[in-house]
Design a protein around this motif. Structure first.
Motif, mmCIF file in Angstrom:
data_model
loop_
_atom_site.group_PDB
_atom_site.id
_atom_site.type_symbol
_atom_site.label_atom_id
_atom_site.label_comp_id
_atom_site.label_asym_id
_atom_site.label_seq_id
_atom_site.Cartn_x
_atom_site.Cartn_y
_atom_site.Cartn_z
ATOM 1 N N ALA A 82 3.974 -0.761 4.754
ATOM 2 C CA ALA A 82 4.800 -1.345 5.811
ATOM 3 C C ALA A 82 5.865 -0.389 6.313
ATOM 4 C CB ALA A 82 5.468 -2.628 5.298
ATOM 5 N N ASP A 83 6.293 -0.626 7.551
ATOM 6 C CA ASP A 83 7.448 0.081 8.111
ATOM 7 C C ASP A 83 8.693 -0.258 7.304
ATOM 8 O OD1 ASP A 83 6.231 1.427 10.207
ATOM 9 O OD2 ASP A 83 6.480 -0.223 11.613
ATOM 10 N N SER A 84 9.534 0.728 7.083
ATOM 11 C CA SER A 84 10.716 0.537 6.243
ATOM 12 C C SER A 84 11.677 -0.499 6.817
ATOM 13 C CB SER A 84 11.431 1.876 6.049
ATOM 14 O OG SER A 84 11.789 2.440 7.300
ATOM 15 N N ARG A 135 11.705 -4.819 6.124
ATOM 16 C CA ARG A 135 12.315 -5.581 5.032
ATOM 17 C C ARG A 135 13.594 -6.267 5.526
ATOM 18 N NH1 ARG A 135 11.397 -5.993 -0.195
ATOM 19 N NH2 ARG A 135 9.879 -4.302 -0.212
ATOM 20 N N ILE A 191 8.485 -8.464 5.269
ATOM 21 C CA ILE A 191 7.840 -8.042 4.022
ATOM 22 C C ILE A 191 7.964 -9.130 2.967
ATOM 23 C CG2 ILE A 191 7.958 -6.375 2.114
ATOM 24 C CD1 ILE A 191 8.711 -4.247 4.176
ATOM 25 N N ILE A 212 3.891 -2.644 -3.170
ATOM 26 C CA ILE A 212 4.451 -2.407 -1.833
ATOM 27 C C ILE A 212 4.817 -0.934 -1.660
ATOM 28 C CG2 ILE A 212 6.316 -2.961 -0.224
ATOM 29 C CD1 ILE A 212 6.510 -5.701 -1.558
ATOM 30 N N TYR A 213 4.384 -0.361 -0.537
ATOM 31 C CA TYR A 213 4.853 0.958 -0.114
ATOM 32 C C TYR A 213 5.451 0.776 1.274
ATOM 33 C CZ TYR A 213 5.088 5.866 1.115
ATOM 34 O OH TYR A 213 5.553 7.115 1.486
ATOM 35 N N ASP A 214 6.777 0.833 1.358
ATOM 36 C CA ASP A 214 7.447 0.599 2.637
ATOM 37 C C ASP A 214 8.357 1.763 3.009
ATOM 38 O OD1 ASP A 214 9.352 0.183 0.709
ATOM 39 O OD2 ASP A 214 10.105 -1.703 1.529
ATOM 40 N N GLY A 264 3.169 -3.193 10.577
ATOM 41 C CA GLY A 264 4.117 -2.359 11.301
ATOM 42 C C GLY A 264 3.540 -1.855 12.606
ATOM 43 N N ALA A 279 2.541 2.813 10.590
ATOM 44 C CA ALA A 279 2.171 2.096 9.364
ATOM 45 C C ALA A 279 0.686 1.785 9.340
ATOM 46 C CB ALA A 279 2.986 0.810 9.241
#
Length: 392
Positions: free
Chosen positions: A45-47, A50, A55, A71-73, A103, A107
């Protein structure tokens, strides 16, 4: 109207599509349908998402249905080859049964390549520009765009930055998502500037798909519908960000444009956009908008009928010469300046060299008008507003 258009998106798409406001809350059902109950899922996901709660909402929906989530954001700006390795590590290799990409185009591109690499361990750089095919089918991917621009959710292509800043394209059937989920509520939190730049990116996709060398009756039908939707709805979402109907229209327009470029590729404006992006910190959508505005008249000479149809789809007179003014007027209407300060630091020679680089060649080849090596400096000068000085 929107329901009919959504049916059109599903009809044109080669992959399953689900659509609707709030549809993201039913993501767990989609995961179960694709890979079964109690699945291990990696969310890429795009940072910034959140902060908006997107997210957390997905995580709660997945966990509540018995799925496990990693999760990798860390996606911010253009995705990189190094981030693919980080995302694969976050997914713990064989642990992951499905990837969700949430995203914008960055993303989604990262999610697509990550899903392929999870099933094909090794160095991602081996797969640059179709150098080495993927040996195994990718882990299933659900693409959930939170912008209306890139169309990446409907293409088998991804773009990643190398450590030296070069943008490499990746293309393989394994990069096509297994499912696209379009929820206009996810787009309502997108700020004004990204809404404008991603919207122009989608419009340029559609224009290049409608007029490019590989255009077909099918790609033109999708692209012209996209152009109408974008021109109708982009000014509205800029002035009314919470207008869900207009956000839905933009999401569908971007989807149709993405479907179209999967069939045709992109052209000169995207070639210029990627070249500019490698030379200065210019957002991708703005960069391709600059490229289109600077070269529209030149390209239209290669396909006057195609550009006349595009002009009509934009709501102006059906003449090829009507397109360029209409495009510039739309950019002005949504407050998008096509002459950012970053252009002043780029030389004609540097831009022309980047435009002619190997990684950007496919876009020149797909353009509606033939482009030779001698054309590149002149086109670069048009972009940088230096044509008169260059001629002198």
């Amino acid at each position: 109207m929107l329901g009919t258009t959504m049916n059109q998106v599903a009809d044109f798409a080669d992959i399953p599509v689900v659509f609707g406001p709030g549809r993201a809350t039913r993501i767990a059902q989609d995961v179960s349908a694709l890979v079964g109950e109690a699945a291990n899922v990696l969310l890429v996901a795009d940072s910034g998402l959140r902060l908006h709660g997107h997210i957390l909402c997905l995580e709660e929906a997945l966990l509540g249905a018995g799925h496990q989530v990693a999760i990798y954001d860390e996606v911010s700006g253009e995705p990189t080859e190094a981030q693919v390795a980080e995302a694969v590590t976050a997914g713990s290799g064989e642990w992951t049964k499905l990837v969700i990409a949430l995203g914008g185009g960055s993303a989604i591109d990262l999610g697509k390549v990550t899903a392929a690499m999870l099933a094909n361990p090794g160095e991602v750089t081996c797969h640059r520009m179709e150098e080495t095919p993927f040996a195994a089918k990718a882990v299933p991917l659900i693409a959930m765009p939170t912008t209306s621009g890139s169309g990446a959710e409907f293409t088998a292509t991804a773009d990643l930055l190398a450590s030296d800043g070069t943008n490499y394209w990746y293309r393989a059937p394994e990069l096509m998502p297994a499912l696209v989920l379009l929820d206009p509520e996810l787009v309502c939190t997108l700020p004004g500037v990204p809404t404008a730049t991603t919207g122009i990116d989608a419009l340029v996709h559609a224009v290049e798909a409608a007029t490019g060398r590989r255009a077909s009756r099918e790609s033109q039908a999708a692209a012209l519908s996209a152009i109408w939707l974008i021109c109708e709805n982009l000014p509205v979402v800029m002035s009314e960000p919470d207008n869900l109907s207009a956000r839905a229209g933009m999401m569908q327009g971007a989807a149709l444009a993405g479907i179209a470029i999967e069939k045709t590729g992109t052209g000169l404006a995207h070639n210029i956009g990627y070249a500019l992006g490698a030379l200065a910190p210019i957002p991708h959508g703005l960069a391709v908008g600059i490229g289109m505005a600077a070269t529209a008249e030149w390209s239209a000479e290669g396909n006057p009928d195609g550009f006349a149809a595009v002009a009509e789809a934009m709501g102006v007179e059906r003449k090829p010469e009507a397109f360029a003014p209409a495009f510039r007027a739309l950019c002005a209407e949504i407050g998008l300046s096509l002459d950012p300060p970053a252009l002043s630091g780029i030389s004609v020679e540097a831009l022309a060299a980047r435009m002619g680089a190997e990684e950007n060649a496919p876009m020149l080849e797909a353009n509606t008008r033939f482009i030779g090596d001698r054309d590149l400096p002149q086109l670069a000068a048009r972009v940088l507003h230096k044509a008169a000085r260059n001629a002198a």
